[in-house]
Design a protein around this motif. Structure first.
Motif, short mmCIF file in Angstrom:
data_model
loop_
_atom_site.label_atom_id
_atom_site.label_comp_id
_atom_site.label_asym_id
_atom_site.label_seq_id
_atom_site.Cartn_x
_atom_site.Cartn_y
_atom_site.Cartn_z
N GLY A 47 7.27 9.00 -3.29
CA GLY A 47 8.34 9.84 -3.82
C GLY A 47 8.91 9.35 -5.14
O GLY A 47 9.86 9.92 -5.67
N LEU A 48 8.34 8.29 -5.70
CA LEU A 48 8.90 7.66 -6.89
C LEU A 48 8.63 8.46 -8.17
O LEU A 48 7.53 8.94 -8.39
CB LEU A 48 8.31 6.25 -7.06
CG LEU A 48 8.66 5.51 -8.35
CD1 LEU A 48 10.14 5.18 -8.40
CD2 LEU A 48 7.81 4.27 -8.48
N VAL A 49 9.66 8.57 -8.99
CA VAL A 49 9.54 9.06 -10.36
C VAL A 49 10.11 7.96 -11.24
O VAL A 49 11.25 7.55 -11.06
CB VAL A 49 10.34 10.37 -10.57
CG1 VAL A 49 10.24 10.84 -12.00
CG2 VAL A 49 9.86 11.45 -9.61
N ASP A 67 0.81 -1.21 0.00
CA ASP A 67 0.00 0.00 0.00
C ASP A 67 0.85 1.27 0.00
O ASP A 67 0.58 2.20 -0.75
CB ASP A 67 -0.93 0.03 1.22
CG ASP A 67 -2.07 -0.96 1.09
OD1 ASP A 67 -2.51 -1.23 -0.04
OD2 ASP A 67 -2.51 -1.48 2.13
N LEU A 68 1.88 1.31 0.84
CA LEU A 68 2.65 2.54 1.01
C LEU A 68 4.10 2.44 0.58
O LEU A 68 4.76 3.46 0.40
CB LEU A 68 2.60 2.97 2.49
CG LEU A 68 1.22 3.27 3.05
CD1 LEU A 68 1.30 3.55 4.54
CD2 LEU A 68 0.57 4.43 2.31
N GLY A 82 1.30 -0.17 -13.49
CA GLY A 82 0.06 0.57 -13.23
C GLY A 82 -0.02 1.08 -11.80
O GLY A 82 -0.40 2.23 -11.56
N LEU A 83 0.35 0.24 -10.84
CA LEU A 83 0.33 0.67 -9.44
C LEU A 83 1.31 1.81 -9.18
O LEU A 83 1.00 2.77 -8.48
CB LEU A 83 0.65 -0.51 -8.52
CG LEU A 83 -0.43 -1.57 -8.39
CD1 LEU A 83 0.12 -2.82 -7.72
CD2 LEU A 83 -1.61 -1.02 -7.59
N LEU A 84 2.50 1.70 -9.77
CA LEU A 84 3.51 2.74 -9.56
C LEU A 84 3.13 4.05 -10.26
O LEU A 84 3.37 5.13 -9.72
CB LEU A 84 4.88 2.25 -10.02
CG LEU A 84 5.41 1.05 -9.23
CD1 LEU A 84 6.73 0.59 -9.82
CD2 LEU A 84 5.56 1.38 -7.77
N MET A 85 2.54 3.95 -11.43
CA MET A 85 2.10 5.17 -12.12
C MET A 85 0.97 5.85 -11.34
O MET A 85 0.89 7.08 -11.30
CB MET A 85 1.65 4.85 -13.55
CG MET A 85 2.77 4.30 -14.44
SD MET A 85 4.20 5.37 -14.54
CE MET A 85 3.62 6.53 -15.75
N THR A 86 0.10 5.07 -10.71
CA THR A 86 -0.96 5.63 -9.87
C THR A 86 -0.36 6.42 -8.72
O THR A 86 -0.84 7.50 -8.36
CB THR A 86 -1.87 4.51 -9.33
OG1 THR A 86 -2.40 3.80 -10.45
CG2 THR A 86 -2.99 5.05 -8.49
N SER A 87 0.72 5.91 -8.13
CA SER A 87 1.40 6.61 -7.03
C SER A 87 1.94 7.95 -7.51
O SER A 87 1.86 8.96 -6.81
CB SER A 87 2.55 5.77 -6.49
OG SER A 87 2.07 4.58 -5.96
N GLU A 88 2.50 7.97 -8.73
CA GLU A 88 3.04 9.22 -9.27
C GLU A 88 1.92 10.23 -9.52
O GLU A 88 2.09 11.42 -9.26
CB GLU A 88 3.81 8.95 -10.56
CG GLU A 88 5.12 8.23 -10.33
CD GLU A 88 5.91 8.07 -11.61
OE1 GLU A 88 6.13 9.08 -12.30
OE2 GLU A 88 6.32 6.94 -11.89
N ASP A 97 1.21 14.15 -7.76
CA ASP A 97 1.07 15.39 -8.51
C ASP A 97 -0.22 16.15 -8.17
O ASP A 97 -0.36 17.31 -8.51
CB ASP A 97 1.13 15.12 -10.01
CG ASP A 97 2.50 14.65 -10.44
OD1 ASP A 97 3.49 14.95 -9.72
OD2 ASP A 97 2.61 14.00 -11.49
N LEU A 98 -1.19 15.47 -7.56
CA LEU A 98 -2.47 16.13 -7.26
C LEU A 98 -2.36 17.05 -6.07
O LEU A 98 -1.64 17.00 -5.21
CB LEU A 98 -3.55 15.09 -7.01
CG LEU A 98 -3.89 14.22 -8.22
CD1 LEU A 98 -4.95 13.20 -7.83
CD2 LEU A 98 -4.41 15.06 -9.36
#
Length: 141
Positions: free
Chosen positions: A90-92, A62-63, A130-136, A140-141
């Motif tokens: 904090g992932l890019v 989750d985190l 997909g999960l990592l892109m959701t975190s990014e 940004d929001l």
């Protein structure tokens, strides 16, 4: 005549029935949404000399993102202990899809961490991306 299996063989077969995510979850004790094997790239002079890459299991919770030790066996990857864990927030990342592999650049700028890796394309890889892109996107929001 009763057929008795050796404990080592029986344990190896039992371990092979677990998915990679289930094996990672058993190691870290938290629910794992996706797990993939990454071949971390050799950097610096070792890369120029044809240095070998180190396989790691990337488990996404989750985190956090956990990097676990990985050993290749004839029955599939064997998940070892936790090498490191980093926050998802904090992932890019950048992902480059090729025909036979997916190349990844994973960076945590605030933590000064940068990894390059390769993995095989597939359903679990797509799920992890997909999960990592959701975190990014959430960052940004």
């Amino acid at each position: 005549m009763k057929h008795v299996t050796r404990p080592r063989v029986a344990n190896a077969l039992q371990r092979s029935r677990l998915s990679l995510a289930e094996a990672a979850q058993a190691r870290i004790g938290r629910p794992v949404h996706a797990a993939i094997v990454l071949e971390l790239g050799a950097r610096g002079p070792a890369a120029l000399l044809g240095g070998r890459s180190d396989p790691m299991v990337m488990a996404i919770t989750d985190l956090d993102i956990y990097l676990l030790d990985c050993r290749r066996t004839t029955l599939g990857p064997r998940v070892g202990g936790v090498v490191d864990h980093l926050p998802r927030m904090g992932l890019v990342s950048q992902w480059h899809h090729r025909r036979l592999e997916v190349k990844a650049e994973l960076s945590w700028p605030e933590s000064h961490v940068y990894l390059t890796a390769r993995t095989r394309p597939g359903e679990q890889t797509d799920r992890a991306i997909g999960l990592l892109m959701t975190s990014e996107l959430q960052r940004d929001l």
